[in-house]
Scaffold this motif. Structure first.
Motif, PDB file in Angstrom:
ATOM      1  N   GLY A 165       5.685  10.487  -0.504  1.00 46.28           N
ATOM      2  CA  GLY A 165       5.154  10.810  -1.821  1.00 46.28           C
ATOM      3  C   GLY A 165       4.691   9.587  -2.584  1.00 46.28           C
ATOM      4  O   GLY A 165       4.288   9.692  -3.741  1.00 46.28           O
ATOM      5  N   LEU A 166       4.747   8.414  -1.923  1.00 50.67           N
ATOM      6  CA  LEU A 166       4.355   7.152  -2.560  1.00 50.67           C
ATOM      7  C   LEU A 166       3.221   6.519  -1.770  1.00 50.67           C
ATOM      8  O   LEU A 166       3.338   5.413  -1.240  1.00 50.67           O
ATOM      9  CB  LEU A 166       5.559   6.206  -2.629  1.00 50.67           C
ATOM     10  CG  LEU A 166       6.771   6.711  -3.421  1.00 50.67           C
ATOM     11  CD1 LEU A 166       7.957   5.775  -3.249  1.00 50.67           C
ATOM     12  CD2 LEU A 166       6.422   6.873  -4.899  1.00 50.67           C
ATOM     13  N   GLY A 167       2.113   7.217  -1.711  1.00 49.29           N
ATOM     14  CA  GLY A 167       0.977   6.751  -0.928  1.00 49.29           C
ATOM     15  C   GLY A 167       0.417   5.418  -1.386  1.00 49.29           C
ATOM     16  O   GLY A 167      -0.180   4.681  -0.588  1.00 49.29           O
ATOM     17  N   ARG A 168       0.593   5.080  -2.653  1.00 51.77           N
ATOM     18  CA  ARG A 168       0.098   3.808  -3.180  1.00 51.77           C
ATOM     19  C   ARG A 168       1.215   2.772  -3.323  1.00 51.77           C
ATOM     20  O   ARG A 168       1.028   1.732  -3.943  1.00 51.77           O
ATOM     21  CB  ARG A 168      -0.564   4.036  -4.542  1.00 51.77           C
ATOM     22  CG  ARG A 168      -1.761   4.982  -4.487  1.00 51.77           C
ATOM     23  CD  ARG A 168      -2.359   5.155  -5.865  1.00 51.77           C
ATOM     24  NE  ARG A 168      -3.445   6.128  -5.873  1.00 51.77           N
ATOM     25  CZ  ARG A 168      -4.127   6.488  -6.949  1.00 51.77           C
ATOM     26  NH1 ARG A 168      -3.812   5.951  -8.128  1.00 51.77           N
ATOM     27  NH2 ARG A 168      -5.088   7.390  -6.872  1.00 51.77           N
ATOM     28  N   GLY A 169       2.345   3.068  -2.767  1.00 48.25           N
ATOM     29  CA  GLY A 169       3.474   2.156  -2.852  1.00 48.25           C
ATOM     30  C   GLY A 169       4.385   2.485  -4.017  1.00 48.25           C
ATOM     31  O   GLY A 169       4.040   3.271  -4.904  1.00 48.25           O
ATOM     32  N   GLY A 170       5.565   1.895  -3.976  1.00 48.52           N
ATOM     33  CA  GLY A 170       6.518   2.148  -5.047  1.00 48.52           C
ATOM     34  C   GLY A 170       7.937   1.898  -4.575  1.00 48.52           C
ATOM     35  O   GLY A 170       8.181   1.122  -3.657  1.00 48.52           O
ATOM     36  N   THR A 171       8.876   2.597  -5.187  1.00 48.81           N
ATOM     37  CA  THR A 171      10.291   2.401  -4.913  1.00 48.81           C
ATOM     38  C   THR A 171      10.966   3.729  -4.621  1.00 48.81           C
ATOM     39  O   THR A 171      10.769   4.715  -5.339  1.00 48.81           O
ATOM     40  CB  THR A 171      10.996   1.747  -6.109  1.00 48.81           C
ATOM     41  OG1 THR A 171      10.382   0.486  -6.384  1.00 48.81           O
ATOM     42  CG2 THR A 171      12.474   1.531  -5.820  1.00 48.81           C
ATOM     43  N   VAL A 172      11.746   3.765  -3.560  1.00 50.33           N
ATOM     44  CA  VAL A 172      12.613   4.900  -3.258  1.00 50.33           C
ATOM     45  C   VAL A 172      14.037   4.483  -3.598  1.00 50.33           C
ATOM     46  O   VAL A 172      14.547   3.493  -3.067  1.00 50.33           O
ATOM     47  CB  VAL A 172      12.527   5.311  -1.773  1.00 50.33           C
ATOM     48  CG1 VAL A 172      13.636   6.303  -1.427  1.00 50.33           C
ATOM     49  CG2 VAL A 172      11.167   5.933  -1.470  1.00 50.33           C
ATOM     50  N   SER A 173      14.667   5.213  -4.506  1.00 46.02           N
ATOM     51  CA  SER A 173      16.041   4.912  -4.919  1.00 46.02           C
ATOM     52  C   SER A 173      16.973   5.997  -4.397  1.00 46.02           C
ATOM     53  O   SER A 173      16.812   7.173  -4.725  1.00 46.02           O
ATOM     54  CB  SER A 173      16.141   4.829  -6.441  1.00 46.02           C
ATOM     55  OG  SER A 173      15.321   3.789  -6.946  1.00 46.02           O
TER      56      SER A 173
END
Length: 248
Positions: A165-173
């Motif tokens: 769900g983070l196709g443009r990058g990001g953080t999974v917490s």
């Protein structure tokens, strides 16, 4: 509902505290009511999962093959080629280790894994990409505990689904919370354009027909089925800049 040990004789222990023999998947092959052959839906899902895994692994495998062929070129920069082969090999090994634990029956009747092992696999899987991982365990009764193979699969599949769900990058917490009523798993995804698409949300529903699943959505479907095996439910919530998967 918490991630209760519904398959356990005691019925009230947290899944995180279950020993391997209580793993809800441990008796799959020996279940009296299990079919002797694949049904049409089962075969389709097996094919979709194989397609998905091959798609995710072929890039790194192909890079290794290309690098080996380039070594025969005397004009090629061997140092760069060796770097390509080494990095691609590491990526392939990390993905294989992750998928082996997330989808295979490996370890179903063997020693339980630890929360630290789950974290290590998730970190390695995401390493080198645009998604970073934050990990926390809340509750002294579960910190450092062994976890069943079923719950290990659940955590890793949830990380995989959230990262998509983070196709443009990001953080999974990842937050694993233990309490007197059991254990819950919360996965937050944050980043630009963070979104679990409608097809992924539909695939998370255990009642979704197998015919509606694709190679792209089969990990989410698998996560929904794992949750149902553990007598838990998956809730999805969206907010500005992110989303949340809560399983419990």
């Amino acid at each position: 509902m918490s991630l209760s040990a519904a398959a356990s004789p005691q019925g009230s222990a947290s899944v995180l505290g279950m020993k391997p023999q209580a793993d809800v998947f441990a008796a799959d092959a020996a279940t009296a009511g299990a079919p002797d052959t694949f049904g049409e839906g089962d075969l389709r899902l097996a094919q979709l999962l194989c397609s998905r895994l091959c798609h995710d692994l072929i890039g790194a495998a192909g890079a290794i093959s290309n690098g080996v062929e380039l070594l025969a070129d005397e004009a090629a920069d061997n140092a760069d080629i060796h770097d390509l082969i080494r990095l691609s090999g590491r990526q392939l090994n990390r993905r294989l280790a992750f998928y082996r634990q997330a989808f295979a029956m490996s370890g179903a009747q063997g020693p339980a894994s630890s929360l630290e092992e789950a974290r290590r696999l998730a970190v390695a899987f995401l390493d080198g990409g645009r998604v970073t991982l934050h990990w926390s365990v809340d509750g002294p009764e579960i910190a450092g505990d062994d976890i069943s193979a079923a719950l290990l699969r659940l955590v890793l599949c949830a990380v995989l689904v959230a990262s998509e769900g983070l196709g443009r990058g990001g953080t999974v917490s990842v937050r694993i919370e233990g309490g007197p009523l059991g254990t819950t798993l919360r996965i937050d995804g944050e980043g630009r354009g963070a979104d679990l698409s409608s097809v992924i949300r539909a695939a998370l529903d255990p009642e979704t027909a197998p015919e509606a699943i694709t190679a792209r959505t089969v990990p989410a479907y698998y996560l929904g089925q794992l949750s149902r095996q553990l007598k838990a439910r998956v809730d999805v919530a969206h907010r500005d800049g992110g989303f949340c998967l809560r399983i419990g």
